[in-house]
Design a protein around this motif. Structure first.
Motif, PDB file in Angstrom:
ATOM      1  N   MET A  41       2.640   0.043   4.820  1.00  0.00           N
ATOM      2  CA  MET A  41       4.050   0.460   4.704  1.00  0.00           C
ATOM      3  C   MET A  41       4.648  -0.008   3.387  1.00  0.00           C
ATOM      4  SD  MET A  41       7.174  -0.250   7.327  1.00  0.00           S
ATOM      5  CE  MET A  41       8.806   0.424   7.018  1.00  0.00           C
ATOM      6  N   ASP A  42       5.483   0.836   2.812  1.00  0.00           N
ATOM      7  CA  ASP A  42       6.275   0.511   1.632  1.00  0.00           C
ATOM      8  C   ASP A  42       7.458  -0.351   2.091  1.00  0.00           C
ATOM      9  OD1 ASP A  42       7.788   0.421  -0.636  1.00  0.00           O
ATOM     10  OD2 ASP A  42       8.281   2.563  -0.673  1.00  0.00           O
ATOM     11  N   LEU A  43       7.553  -1.611   1.591  1.00  0.00           N
ATOM     12  CA  LEU A  43       8.650  -2.505   1.969  1.00  0.00           C
ATOM     13  C   LEU A  43       9.652  -2.666   0.845  1.00  0.00           C
ATOM     14  CD1 LEU A  43       7.197  -5.400   4.151  1.00  0.00           C
ATOM     15  CD2 LEU A  43       8.551  -3.433   4.825  1.00  0.00           C
ATOM     16  N   SER A  44       9.825  -1.615   0.008  1.00  0.00           N
ATOM     17  CA  SER A  44      10.904  -1.640  -0.964  1.00  0.00           C
ATOM     18  C   SER A  44      12.227  -1.453  -0.227  1.00  0.00           C
ATOM     19  CB  SER A  44      10.700  -0.556  -2.025  1.00  0.00           C
ATOM     20  OG  SER A  44      10.667   0.719  -1.417  1.00  0.00           O
ATOM     21  N   GLU A  66       6.057   3.334  -6.683  1.00  0.00           N
ATOM     22  CA  GLU A  66       5.634   2.078  -6.078  1.00  0.00           C
ATOM     23  C   GLU A  66       4.160   1.822  -6.382  1.00  0.00           C
ATOM     24  OE1 GLU A  66       8.136   0.677  -5.109  1.00  0.00           O
ATOM     25  OE2 GLU A  66       9.525   2.082  -4.220  1.00  0.00           O
ATOM     26  N   GLY A  67       3.705   0.628  -6.026  1.00  0.00           N
ATOM     27  CA  GLY A  67       2.317   0.231  -6.262  1.00  0.00           C
ATOM     28  C   GLY A  67       1.428   0.497  -5.066  1.00  0.00           C
ATOM     29  N   GLY A  68       1.602   1.637  -4.427  1.00  0.00           N
ATOM     30  CA  GLY A  68       0.838   1.936  -3.215  1.00  0.00           C
ATOM     31  C   GLY A  68      -0.647   2.106  -3.455  1.00  0.00           C
ATOM     32  N   MET A  69      -1.058   2.546  -4.660  1.00  0.00           N
ATOM     33  CA  MET A  69      -2.479   2.755  -4.915  1.00  0.00           C
ATOM     34  C   MET A  69      -3.238   1.425  -4.940  1.00  0.00           C
ATOM     35  SD  MET A  69      -2.964   6.037  -5.047  1.00  0.00           S
ATOM     36  CE  MET A  69      -1.687   6.187  -3.790  1.00  0.00           C
ATOM     37  N   LEU A 128      -6.020   5.357   8.239  1.00  0.00           N
ATOM     38  CA  LEU A 128      -5.108   4.550   7.431  1.00  0.00           C
ATOM     39  C   LEU A 128      -3.830   5.355   7.246  1.00  0.00           C
ATOM     40  CD1 LEU A 128      -6.061   2.385   4.388  1.00  0.00           C
ATOM     41  CD2 LEU A 128      -3.931   3.654   4.408  1.00  0.00           C
ATOM     42  N   VAL A 129      -2.716   4.822   7.801  1.00  0.00           N
ATOM     43  CA  VAL A 129      -1.413   5.487   7.690  1.00  0.00           C
ATOM     44  C   VAL A 129      -0.669   4.868   6.511  1.00  0.00           C
ATOM     45  CG1 VAL A 129       0.747   6.037   8.842  1.00  0.00           C
ATOM     46  CG2 VAL A 129      -1.373   5.936  10.159  1.00  0.00           C
ATOM     47  N   PHE A 130      -0.290   5.726   5.558  1.00  0.00           N
ATOM     48  CA  PHE A 130       0.395   5.295   4.334  1.00  0.00           C
ATOM     49  C   PHE A 130       1.813   5.846   4.400  1.00  0.00           C
ATOM     50  CE2 PHE A 130       1.694   5.591  -0.064  1.00  0.00           C
ATOM     51  CZ  PHE A 130       1.100   4.513  -0.690  1.00  0.00           C
ATOM     52  N   SER A 131       2.820   4.918   4.537  1.00  0.00           N
ATOM     53  CA  SER A 131       4.206   5.337   4.748  1.00  0.00           C
ATOM     54  C   SER A 131       5.058   4.894   3.571  1.00  0.00           C
ATOM     55  CB  SER A 131       4.738   4.728   6.050  1.00  0.00           C
ATOM     56  OG  SER A 131       6.096   5.065   6.227  1.00  0.00           O
ATOM     57  N   THR A 132       5.787   5.856   2.948  1.00  0.00           N
ATOM     58  CA  THR A 132       6.646   5.549   1.812  1.00  0.00           C
ATOM     59  C   THR A 132       7.651   6.670   1.624  1.00  0.00           C
ATOM     60  OG1 THR A 132       6.678   5.010  -0.553  1.00  0.00           O
ATOM     61  CG2 THR A 132       5.098   6.663   0.162  1.00  0.00           C
ATOM     62  N   ASP A 133       8.680   6.372   0.798  1.00  0.00           N
ATOM     63  CA  ASP A 133       9.660   7.397   0.431  1.00  0.00           C
ATOM     64  C   ASP A 133       9.692   7.617  -1.079  1.00  0.00           C
ATOM     65  OD1 ASP A 133      10.743   5.014  -0.364  1.00  0.00           O
ATOM     66  OD2 ASP A 133      12.751   5.399   0.441  1.00  0.00           O
ATOM     67  N   ALA A 134       8.658   7.150  -1.768  1.00  0.00           N
ATOM     68  CA  ALA A 134       8.638   7.245  -3.226  1.00  0.00           C
ATOM     69  C   ALA A 134       7.257   7.687  -3.687  1.00  0.00           C
ATOM     70  CB  ALA A 134       9.008   5.897  -3.853  1.00  0.00           C
ATOM     71  N   GLY A 135       7.140   7.905  -4.997  1.00  0.00           N
ATOM     72  CA  GLY A 135       5.866   8.270  -5.587  1.00  0.00           C
ATOM     73  C   GLY A 135       4.994   7.050  -5.791  1.00  0.00           C
ATOM     74  N   VAL A 188       9.258  13.726  -1.618  1.00  0.00           N
ATOM     75  CA  VAL A 188       8.015  13.373  -2.325  1.00  0.00           C
ATOM     76  C   VAL A 188       6.788  13.964  -1.640  1.00  0.00           C
ATOM     77  CG1 VAL A 188       8.956  11.237  -3.281  1.00  0.00           C
ATOM     78  CG2 VAL A 188       7.797  11.197  -1.058  1.00  0.00           C
ATOM     79  N   ALA A 189       6.997  14.785  -0.620  1.00  0.00           N
ATOM     80  CA  ALA A 189       5.846  15.329   0.117  1.00  0.00           C
ATOM     81  C   ALA A 189       4.944  16.157  -0.798  1.00  0.00           C
ATOM     82  CB  ALA A 189       6.328  16.170   1.295  1.00  0.00           C
ATOM     83  N   HIS A 190       5.541  16.854  -1.780  1.00  0.00           N
ATOM     84  CA  HIS A 190       4.718  17.701  -2.648  1.00  0.00           C
ATOM     85  C   HIS A 190       3.736  16.876  -3.483  1.00  0.00           C
ATOM     86  CE1 HIS A 190       8.009  16.364  -5.247  1.00  0.00           C
ATOM     87  NE2 HIS A 190       7.238  16.630  -6.285  1.00  0.00           N
ATOM     88  N   LEU A 191       4.102  15.619  -3.815  1.00  0.00           N
ATOM     89  CA  LEU A 191       3.179  14.772  -4.570  1.00  0.00           C
ATOM     90  C   LEU A 191       1.928  14.457  -3.757  1.00  0.00           C
ATOM     91  CD1 LEU A 191       5.675  12.230  -6.188  1.00  0.00           C
ATOM     92  CD2 LEU A 191       4.563  14.166  -7.288  1.00  0.00           C
ATOM     93  N   TYR A 192       2.123  14.138  -2.500  1.00  0.00           N
ATOM     94  CA  TYR A 192       0.990  13.757  -1.663  1.00  0.00           C
ATOM     95  C   TYR A 192       0.231  14.970  -1.142  1.00  0.00           C
ATOM     96  CZ  TYR A 192       3.031   9.141  -1.999  1.00  0.00           C
ATOM     97  OH  TYR A 192       3.513   7.957  -2.493  1.00  0.00           O
ATOM     98  N   GLU A 193       0.889  16.129  -1.106  1.00  0.00           N
ATOM     99  CA  GLU A 193       0.148  17.354  -0.781  1.00  0.00           C
ATOM    100  C   GLU A 193      -0.915  17.631  -1.840  1.00  0.00           C
ATOM    101  OE1 GLU A 193      -0.011  19.456   1.626  1.00  0.00           O
ATOM    102  OE2 GLU A 193       1.669  18.889   2.910  1.00  0.00           O
ATOM    103  N   GLY A 194      -0.622  17.247  -3.092  1.00  0.00           N
ATOM    104  CA  GLY A 194      -1.604  17.441  -4.149  1.00  0.00           C
ATOM    105  C   GLY A 194      -2.846  16.590  -3.985  1.00  0.00           C
ATOM    106  N   LEU A 195      -2.744  15.489  -3.208  1.00  0.00           N
ATOM    107  CA  LEU A 195      -3.903  14.630  -2.988  1.00  0.00           C
ATOM    108  C   LEU A 195      -4.847  15.176  -1.928  1.00  0.00           C
ATOM    109  CD1 LEU A 195      -2.170  11.119  -2.994  1.00  0.00           C
ATOM    110  CD2 LEU A 195      -3.338  12.249  -4.882  1.00  0.00           C
ATOM    111  N   ARG A 196      -4.422  16.164  -1.160  1.00  0.00           N
ATOM    112  CA  ARG A 196      -5.260  16.669  -0.065  1.00  0.00           C
ATOM    113  C   ARG A 196      -6.546  17.313  -0.577  1.00  0.00           C
ATOM    114  NH1 ARG A 196      -1.870  19.891   4.365  1.00  0.00           N
ATOM    115  NH2 ARG A 196      -3.948  19.816   5.279  1.00  0.00           N
TER     116      ARG A 196
END
Length: 794
Positions: free
Chosen positions: A139-142, A241-244, A266-273, A333-341
């Protein structure tokens, strides 16, 4: 057997150590005279042939005399080394310990691959009921995720309850991330490092961190809720964020996370890139990410010394660790992570609500979507190898897309299969040792080990006979029917000593005469015999014969075909089929093609040569000399006789009697009588014009070669009538009058138009003329006006 002596050698020409004879029996052989024993060893290769001529198609080798039991034609095969059957259920739900679970069959396959020949085997996959699942929540804790924490806290118990419908063995873990703790990603001021939110109520924010592992995988949902509830948000400066960094550590730190060899989510939860490789340079972090675990006290320690990992690096790590990723992100930001599919293996993207209250629904739907699809993948193939897939899914048909690697819509207990085909490259490019390739479904730990063994050697090589008597008393090794000579020996059977061979004598024996080239320029002289050039690409030989003087490709061609396709080429000459002749077999020997319509050869006007007519008279042409464009027809040939006999026109009486005595003349009244005559093969109806311009009709019964002819002539001629003088005079006079009147009218019309144009111009000039009233330039007034310059002063 009949013995044919090819050449008698002088004693000085015999080789030392043995007396060698070349026997022409059914195939070439080698005979040694040794004491009182004669030994004859059959050899497939003949004298003057290359060793590589042992290799050809099976049919060609059998045709050339290779014994069938000595023919090696190795075929590839697929051997199942480990082949445990797939299981139906894990056995945990009913209280069992759940022994070994097998979802993929077979486990190990050995392929014996002949170059260019594909070998196939079937891989079966079945979704096992009650299969264990490990889920790690990252989880993103920002600061922007503060309102999401309460819903994530309730997630543990709710998700445990929901997953009981899928599996009885479910574990959850938790981790959090913010960003690298260097400028410009966070503020490095002392108060901002302690409380990046600058608040105290209801509680201060947590100091920033890169990645923190909070809870290892556990089956206790209450522990998950307690630990997540105790977390506080932190803060950073920039939007990504530093999610990677966190994603890489959660994948590689298997021992700390507690990953098992089961389904890994692995569930990756965030509201940012997210930051990726290269962004660390902004904070002076230039070392590339090494992809190793660096957790100490559950805290990532290399966040400020190693750059962010690249997307491709993470994708390869997730593939290697069999982790399926669920991105639960906000809509912006969903479009950013759609590109990772398209890059990440087995990846799903769900859209979070503002406070993440729908996180449970996202996880359940993504899990069902990921586990209902099977995508086969393989490790990197050795150079030159090729692999292909053909899927057969639950509905019995091929799977959609993925080039045969994919099956979708699979439920628990369903079984799908994949036909895997692997082709080896030519042995020159292939590695000789056994090779290993791994095939597995994405996101699963089970795999099929494929051992590749290319067939690049003949089995007869293991039966090599060193110092074989077949190779000139042991001067070579007999390997697969050919002699491999030891150093210093040459020849098909190692019969020559390289140092003692007389090049001048050998070359003389390899010439047809003193003026010819060695082996006719088409081979090389070895031990006094010609070794001719052979056709490497095609089975037929290019040159052969004692002096390489013969070739099966030097015969004449006709219409692009050697020997016209009606024979075969033997030593430069065409051997034609019985019905054909000529240098290139281009000439049919029969005369069927020269028969005319009346059954005569060339219509009786020529002779048949090479299937075509040669006409005696140059005026005749055509396939059977039936055409003569310059020859007069029958009617024109008898025209003069008909006119002189019936109408006394043309020829003189003496010449008419001499030339036209063969004509039997019958006179009729008018041409209509001739039309009533019955048509026959020799009847010609003619119409000719006489010397007076009249048309004469007659019917002629005569052949072109017959000495006599019968003619029926109509006495009534069709003569043209004379001109009508009155009509011609009247027409000419009328034409002159009409032409004169027309010319007068035209002249009148032109003059009228000219007069009208001149009058209009005159009228226009009158209207434009005006009288100008101005002073006359020569007029002078009688009054003189003088102005006193001093008048104003007074």
């Amino acid at each position: 057997y009949a013995l044919k002596i090819i050449k008698i050698l002088k004693p000085s020409q015999l080789l030392k150590g043995s007396i060698m004879y070349i026997c022409h029996i059914h195939c070439y052989g080698v005979c040694w005279y040794k004491g009182s024993v004669n030994v004859c060893v059959e050899a497939f290769l003949q004298v003057g042939q290359h060793t590589w001529e042992r290799c050809d198609t099976a049919a060609a080798l059998l045709r050339r005399g290779c014994p069938s039991h000595r023919l090696e034609d190795p075929r590839g095969s697929a051997v199942l080394v480990k082949n445990r059957n797939v299981t139906f259920r894990s056995g945990r739900r009913r209280g069992g310990r759940g022994g070994r679970v097998t979802q993929l069959q077979p486990q190990t396959v050995r392929l014996h691959l002949r170059p260019g020949e594909p070998q196939s085997f079937e891989v079966r996959f079945r979704r096992v009921e009650d299969y264990p699942v490990d889920l790690y929540y990252l989880m993103d804790l920002s600061f922007s995720m503060e309102d999401d924490l309460p819903n994530v806290k309730k997630l543990g118990a709710d998700l445990m309850e929901e997953m009981r419908n899928v599996t009885s063995d479910f574990r959850m873990g938790f981790g959090a991330f913010v960003d690298k703790t260097v400028m410009p990603f966070i503020s490095v001021a002392k108060d901002m490092l302690e409380n990046p939110c600058k608040r105290t109520e209801p509680w201060p924010c947590s100091p920033p961190f890169t990645y923190r592992h909070i809870l290892s995988l556990t089956a206790d949902g209450g522990v998950f809720a307690r630990l997540v509830g105790g977390q506080r948000v932190s803060g950073n400066l920039d939007w990504p964020e530093g999610g990677m960094d966190a994603l890489m550590q959660a994948a590689v730190c298997e021992e700390q996370i507690g990953w098992r060899n089961v389904t890994r989510l692995l569930v990756f939860s965030t509201d940012a890139g997210f930051h990726f490789a290269g962004d660390g340079k902004l904070g002076g972090v230039v070392l590339p990410n090494d992809g190793l675990c660096h957790l100490q006290g559950n805290e990532y320690t290399r966040g400020n010394s190693q750059d962010y990992p690249s997307v491709g690096h993470i994708a390869e790590t997730l593939r290697r660790k069999n982790i399926q990723t669920i991105f639960a992100v906000t809509e912006d930001v969903a479009h950013l992570y759609e590109g990772l599919r398209s890059i990440f293996p087995k990846c799903a993207v769900g859209t979070l609500s503002n406070n993440s209250h729908n996180i449970l629904q996202i996880i359940v739907e993504a899990y069902n979507a990921l586990t209902s699809e099977v995508v086969m993948e393989n490790s990197k193939l050795p150079p030159g190898y090729h692999i292909s897939y053909a899927s057969r899914c639950e509905d019995g048909g091929p799977g959609p897309g993925g080039r045969g690697r994919r099956c979708s819509g699979i439920s628990v207990g369903d079984e799908v299969s994949f036909n895997v085909s692997i082709t080896a490259p030519p042995c020159a490019a292939a590695s000789r040792g056994p090779l290993r390739v791994v095939i597995k479904p994405q996101g699963y730990s089970e795999e099929v080990e494929v051992l590749l063994s290319p067939i690049c050697e003949c089995s007869c090589q293991k039966d090599m006979i060193p110092h074989s008597p077949s190779c000139s008393h042991g001067n070579g090794s007999l390997e697969c029917g050919a002699c491999r000579c030891k150093e210093g020996r040459v020849g098909t059977f190692c019969e020559c000593v390289k140092e003692e061979a007389d090049e001048a004598t050998d070359s003389r024996l390899c010439r047809r005469d003193n003026s010819s080239e060695v082996c006719s320029g088409h081979g090389e002289c070895v031990c006094g015999r010609c070794v001719c050039q052979k056709g490497g690409q095609k089975p037929q030989r290019l040159y052969y014969g004692p002096f390489c003087e013969c070739s099966d490709r030097s015969c004449g061609q006709h219409r692009g075909l050697q020997c016209a396709g009606h024979g075969r080429c033997v030593c430069g000459e065409c051997v034609c089929l019985p019905a054909f002749g000529g240098a290139a077999c281009e000439c049919p020997l029969g005369s069927e093609s020269c028969l005319s319509a009346d059954g005569q050869i060339c219509g009786g006007r020529g002779e048949c040569r090479c299937g075509a007519c040669i006409c005696r008279d140059e005026r005749f042409q055509g396939r059977t000399c039936e055409l003569c464009p310059s020859c007069p027809d029958v009617c024109a040939a008898h025209r003069g006789c008909v006119l002189c006999r019936a109408f006394s026109l043309g020829l003189s009486p003496e010449e008419c009697g001499r030339r036209c005595a063969h004509l039997n003349l019958t006179l009729v009244g008018h041409p209509g009588v001739l039309a009533t005559a019955a048509p026959s093969a020799g009847l010609h109806r003619c119409m000719e014009v006489d010397t007076e311009g009249c048309r004469v009709h007659f019917a002629l019964s005569a052949g072109e070669k017959e000495p006599s002819a019968c003619a029926h002539v109509a006495l009534e001629r069709e003569c043209p009538s004379g001109p009508n003088v009155m009509l011609i005079t009247a027409v000419l006079s009328g034409s002159v009058v009409v032409l004169g009147v027309a010319l007068l009218l035209l002249w009148k019309l032109l003059t009228s138009l000219h007069d009208r144009r001149e009058f209009a111009r005159f009228q226009s000039e009158l209207e434009r003329r005006r009288w100008n009233r101005v002073n006359n330039p020569i007029y002078r007034s009688a009054i003189t006006t003088v102005v006193n310059p001093k008048y104003k002063e007074h």
